[in-house]
Write an enzyme that holds these catalytic residues in place. Structure first.
Site, PDB file in Angstrom:
ATOM      1  N   LYS A   1      -0.288   4.783   4.747  1.00  0.00           N
ATOM      2  CA  LYS A   1      -1.164   3.871   5.231  1.00  0.00           C
ATOM      3  C   LYS A   1      -0.848   3.527   6.790  1.00  0.00           C
ATOM      4  CE  LYS A   1      -3.591  -0.604   4.744  1.00  0.00           C
ATOM      5  NZ  LYS A   1      -4.812   0.219   5.155  1.00  0.00           N
TER       6      LYS A   1
ATOM      7  N   HIS B   1       0.804  -1.197  -0.163  1.00  0.00           N
ATOM      8  CA  HIS B   1      -0.177   0.008   0.125  1.00  0.00           C
ATOM      9  C   HIS B   1       0.911   1.451  -0.044  1.00  0.00           C
ATOM     10  CE1 HIS B   1      -2.977  -2.939   1.152  1.00  0.00           C
ATOM     11  NE2 HIS B   1      -3.869  -2.017   0.853  1.00  0.00           N
TER      12      HIS B   1
END
Length: 267
Positions: free
Chosen positions: A159, A155
């Site tokens: 995040k 990600h």
């Protein structure tokens, strides 16, 4: 039209939710909220989303908005249970895309559903990812215990949680198929002289970098072959469109706690 409120309307997901609701033929934007210190309070939610005026100002007062709404979409990380209680008390359906919920919070959501709430809570709202959950379960059952299983997720660099909620659910799906336990049978990363890989473990690996929306790969490997199942999200709209489908599903649903497998008819 289903009158829908977006919690966290100025965030990355919130802006895309606002834009897609404004373009929807079945949903209409009934409210937009942000945290009390947000510098965007009082701004038009549509303008903040970059898609023209919506006639809806961003506010911190969810309590007033739910009185004139049918549904709430929440991807925020804080206050999920509290906002859900408020929405359910006013007859609103609730769609929750937050991934970092504790077991206690999940239990509270289930209790709200038992008391008349209509709630969809999912690790991932993407239609493709939810199909991946089903395929991974089938693969784990078909291939059996002889295949080593590893999960890799990547990600963007902002995040906050790791592994992702989607990766956790993928590991849970494999555990369910094998009769294993996530808490004892998932191994988070490897470092140093850890010895040979055991037969009774699922490897979990989290990568972070750049602006990656979300990549998930489940690997089943044995001597002579490897099966890889991968989903890559290139736009947050894939999660947004799933959330809007969840709102439409709940509009005519009986009280209960659902997930995207229910919404998509994959159970």
């Amino acid at each position: 039209m289903i009158r829908t409120i977006v919690i966290g309307a100025a965030g990355r997901m919130g802006r895309r939710l606002v834009a897609n609701i404004m373009a929807s033929e079945t949903l209409t934007l009934a409210g937009a909220t942000e945290f009390v210190e947000s510098p965007l309070l009082g701004e038009d939610a549509g303008l903040v989303a970059g898609c023209g005026p919506a006639g809806v100002k961003i506010t911190a007062n969810l309590e007033e908005l739910v009185k004139n709404a049918d549904a709430v979409i929440n991807f925020a990380t804080a206050g999920v249970v509290e906002s859900t209680k408020l929405a359910v008390a006013n007859g609103c359906a609730v769609v929750i895309g937050t991934t970092a919920l504790s077991q206690a919070e999940k239990g509270q959501l289930a209790e709200l559903a038992d008391n008349g709430g209509r709630i969809v809570s999912s690790y991932n709202m993407s239609v493709g990812v939810n199909l991946l959950f089903k395929l991974v379960g089938e693969a784990a059952r078909t291939l059996g215990l002889d295949y080593d299983c590893e999960i890799i997720e990547m990600h963007h660099n902002q995040k906050k949680d790791a592994p992702s909620g989607t990766a956790v659910r993928l590991a849970e799906v494999v555990c369910e198929a094998r009769g294993w336990n996530y808490g004892t049978d998932v191994r988070h990363g490897r470092e140093g002289l850890v010895g040979a890989r055991t037969r009774h473990e699922i490897g979990m690996h989290s990568l972070r970098g750049g602006d990656v929306v979300g990549d998930h790969t489940v690997i089943f490997a044995i001597d002579g072959e490897r099966v890889e199942l991968t989903h890559k999200a290139s736009s947050r709209d894939t999660f947004v469109k799933g959330a809007l489908r969840a709102v439409e599903f709940l509009h005519n649903a009986q009280p209960g706690l659902y997930d995207m497998q229910d919404v998509l008819g994959l159970k």
